[in-house]
Design a protein around this motif. Structure first.
Motif, PDB file in Angstrom:
ATOM      1  N   LYS A 269       5.164   6.312  -3.881  1.00  8.51           N
ATOM      2  CA  LYS A 269       6.196   6.538  -5.809  1.00  8.51           C
ATOM      3  C   LYS A 269       7.663   5.804  -5.860  1.00  8.51           C
ATOM      4  O   LYS A 269       8.847   6.309  -6.137  1.00  8.51           O
ATOM      5  CB  LYS A 269       6.697   8.320  -6.274  1.00  8.51           C
ATOM      6  N   ILE A 270       7.936   4.496  -5.101  1.00  2.00           N
ATOM      7  CA  ILE A 270       9.242   3.833  -5.282  1.00  2.00           C
ATOM      8  C   ILE A 270       7.766   2.363  -6.108  1.00  2.00           C
ATOM      9  O   ILE A 270       7.206   1.474  -4.835  1.00  2.00           O
ATOM     10  CB  ILE A 270       9.347   3.598  -3.781  1.00  2.00           C
TER      11      ILE A 270
ATOM     12  N   ALA B 171      -1.206 -12.387  -6.754  1.00  4.88           N
ATOM     13  CA  ALA B 171      -2.132 -11.470  -7.018  1.00  4.88           C
ATOM     14  C   ALA B 171      -1.605 -10.196  -7.654  1.00  4.88           C
ATOM     15  O   ALA B 171      -1.530  -8.893  -8.881  1.00  4.88           O
ATOM     16  CB  ALA B 171      -3.594 -11.560  -6.480  1.00  4.88           C
ATOM     17  N   SER B 172      -0.208  -9.201  -7.064  1.00  2.00           N
ATOM     18  CA  SER B 172       0.606  -8.233  -7.388  1.00  2.00           C
ATOM     19  C   SER B 172       0.581  -8.478  -8.693  1.00  2.00           C
ATOM     20  O   SER B 172       1.809  -7.346  -9.366  1.00  2.00           O
ATOM     21  CB  SER B 172       0.920  -7.653  -6.801  1.00  2.00           C
ATOM     22  N   ALA B 173       1.304  -9.906  -9.502  1.00  2.00           N
ATOM     23  CA  ALA B 173       1.147  -9.664 -11.003  1.00  2.00           C
ATOM     24  C   ALA B 173       0.118  -9.190 -11.871  1.00  2.00           C
ATOM     25  O   ALA B 173       0.534  -8.681 -13.210  1.00  2.00           O
ATOM     26  CB  ALA B 173       0.922 -11.236 -11.490  1.00  2.00           C
TER      27      ALA B 173
ATOM     28  N   PRO C  28      -0.047  -1.400  -9.739  1.00  7.51           N
ATOM     29  CA  PRO C  28       0.848  -0.393 -10.822  1.00  7.51           C
ATOM     30  C   PRO C  28       2.542  -0.521 -10.463  1.00  7.51           C
ATOM     31  O   PRO C  28       3.655  -0.393 -11.671  1.00  7.51           O
ATOM     32  CB  PRO C  28       1.075   0.680 -11.231  1.00  7.51           C
ATOM     33  N   TRP C  29       2.560  -0.822  -9.086  1.00  5.98           N
ATOM     34  CA  TRP C  29       3.635  -0.378  -8.049  1.00  5.98           C
ATOM     35  C   TRP C  29       4.591  -1.213  -7.963  1.00  5.98           C
ATOM     36  O   TRP C  29       5.155  -1.770  -6.904  1.00  5.98           O
ATOM     37  CB  TRP C  29       4.393   0.828  -7.161  1.00  5.98           C
TER      38      TRP C  29
ATOM     39  N   PRO D  24       0.982  -1.351   0.037  1.00  2.00           N
ATOM     40  CA  PRO D  24      -0.326   0.155  -0.270  1.00  2.00           C
ATOM     41  C   PRO D  24       0.951   1.357   0.357  1.00  2.00           C
ATOM     42  O   PRO D  24      -0.078   2.587  -0.250  1.00  2.00           O
ATOM     43  CB  PRO D  24      -0.589   0.295   1.492  1.00  2.00           C
ATOM     44  N   ARG D  25       1.816   1.005   0.442  1.00  4.60           N
ATOM     45  CA  ARG D  25       3.159   2.672   0.149  1.00  4.60           C
ATOM     46  C   ARG D  25       3.199   2.977  -0.735  1.00  4.60           C
ATOM     47  O   ARG D  25       4.248   3.815  -0.874  1.00  4.60           O
ATOM     48  CB  ARG D  25       4.221   2.202   1.573  1.00  4.60           C
ATOM     49  N   ALA D  26       4.107   1.986  -1.946  1.00  2.19           N
ATOM     50  CA  ALA D  26       4.599   1.926  -3.291  1.00  2.19           C
ATOM     51  C   ALA D  26       4.018   3.239  -3.589  1.00  2.19           C
ATOM     52  O   ALA D  26       4.577   4.309  -4.534  1.00  2.19           O
ATOM     53  CB  ALA D  26       4.349   0.430  -4.055  1.00  2.19           C
TER      54      ALA D  26
END
Length: 440
Positions: free
Chosen positions: A119-120, A131-133, A139-140, A113-115
């Motif tokens: 913006k990192i 699932a982050s695929a 997007p981050w 959630p921080r990404a």
């Protein structure tokens, strides 16, 4: 939490309030490396940390960095502890990192959630949240070249082929020995779905972190349950202890499989009886590649590496090399896309999304034949690449299969549902606003 400054190259560190800051952005690119060289996971983490550092340091020493810009490399020791990992992140985010490598599923999850806020981009290479695929929802976050769900499906598929087809798994019992943590639990939902669909029984054997080196109860249970196959999802000292216990308990090693994390030392822990133990992999071992030889020449031989010389080229060292290959390609691609030399995290997010490691590019990088090609895109941050099965022959890993494709249809439906569920459960999860490049 402790830091170790590894390489400033031409950059000049400035002390402000006791914090070491990298040089001005136009002079360098800051790449923090989250590592764990201490604690019960150090047996795995140390070799990966060495491979990560040495590949990037080789680029500094041989090429002057990437695109003429030096890399500032700085390790932060997490001990594979989630709290320490988050502390590392908070400590580095103000230094304009272009990417973060959590090197722990447990650390990755709270950073997701921080990404987008900071913006990192996050690189959780073949680990983390499967699932982050989905790049349209995350997007981050990037997790190439395969998710844990891909890996599990490959192992089940391979076992099915050995049995004469997936339909022959009906009535079989498959044990799942796993670290009792986010990492070890990640593929269980897919395993349970495959169990229902294909008709095999699942026996779960969780291993608490404090019990990794004492698995006698799990293997006593396995002797009682008599699973036809055992799949391991372990890390750190758990892997070597599991191989040793499997040999001691008489479990047939040709029925013992693992996801891609055991190293040579883990297999050696079982002595001669470990012969036949199998695991997935997607890259080569050894140093018979120009890039690895350049690491030896420019880093190891110059005393700029912490690696033991006999570990250079072993599986986990080369895993670290692969991880840093992705970092370097993300940076190089970002430079090409933006025309900038000193790129930012936002630029590298775009770069990662446009990675194209085809055979020609791998040859150019001195890694021809080291690994399969990888192409990422706006919607696909993983690649879902095949892996191969390798077997321990008593002294080394031997490749024993052709590339095994994941069960794409089965994995995709589960992955899509999990990504949607994540977004819905995290109230206010932002819809993607980041533009896609035409190449994506």
């Amino acid at each position: 939490m402790s830091f170790r400054k590894l390489s400033l190259g031409l950059a000049v560190a400035t002390m402000i309030g006791g914090t070491v800051l990298p040089a001005a952005a136009q002079d360098s690119i800051y790449v923090p490396l989250f590592t764990y060289r201490t604690g019960p996971f150090a047996g795995s983490g140390t070799h990966i940390a060495d491979g990560m550092h040495d590949y990037l340091e080789m680029l500094n020493q041989r090429d002057g960095g990437i695109g003429g810009v030096k890399l500032v490399l700085e390790e932060c020791e997490t001990g594979y502890d989630t709290k320490k990992g988050v502390e590392c992140y908070e400590s580095v985010k103000g230094k304009n990192p272009v990417i973060v490598n959590p090197w722990s599923t447990g650390i990755t999850l709270p950073l997701i959630p921080r990404a987008s806020v900071d913006k990192i981009p996050i690189l959780s290479m073949a680990y983390g949240l499967s699932a982050s695929a989905r790049g349209d929802i995350f997007p981050w976050v990037f997790n190439p070249p395969a998710t844990y769900w891909d890996g599990l499906s490959m192992i089940v598929k391979y076992i099915g082929e050995k049995e004469g087809g997936l339909d022959k798994l009906k009535g079989k019992k498959i044990g799942f020995l796993h670290l009792d943590a986010s990492f070890g639990k990640e593929p269980i939902p897919l395993l349970q779905e495959l169990s229902k669909e294909l008709g095999f029984e699942v026996a779960l054997y969780p291993v608490a972190a404090q019990d990794m080196q004492n698995q006698s109860s799990q293997w006593l249970s396995a002797r009682r349950d008599r699973p036809d196959y055992m799949i391991m999802w372990g890390w750190g000292s758990m892997n070597g202890a599991a191989v040793k216990e499997a040999v001691r308990s008489g479990y047939p090693m040709d029925k013992f499989y693992s996801v891609w994390w055991p190293g040579e030392d883990d297999a050696r822990a079982g002595g001669a009886g470990a012969k036949g133990f199998k695991m997935l992999n997607w890259h080569a071992v050894g140093t018979n590649f120009p890039a690895l030889q350049d690491i030896q020449k420019h880093v190891v031989d110059k005393g700029l590496s912490k690696a033991q010389k006999d570990k250079v080229g072993e599986l986990l060292y080369n895993r670290g090399v692969y991880n840093s290959l992705l970092i370097a390609e993300g940076i190089a691609t970002a430079q090409k896309l933006t025309g900038k030399k000193a790129v930012t995290g936002e630029d590298v997010r775009r770069g990662m999304e446009n990675i194209k490691l085809d055979p020609a590019r791998l040859k150019e990088l001195g890694l021809e034949g080291f690994t399969d090609q990888l192409v990422l895109s706006c919607s696909d941050h993983n690649g879902h690449r095949p892996a191969f099965m390798q077997e321990w022959d008593g002294t080394k890993w031997v490749k024993i299969s052709n590339p095994i494709e994941p069960m794409t249809d089965r994995v995709k439906s589960q992955l899509d549902a999990a990504a949607k569920d994540y977004a819905e459960k995290n109230a206010g999860w932002p819809k993607r606003t980041e533009a896609c490049d035409k190449a994506s």
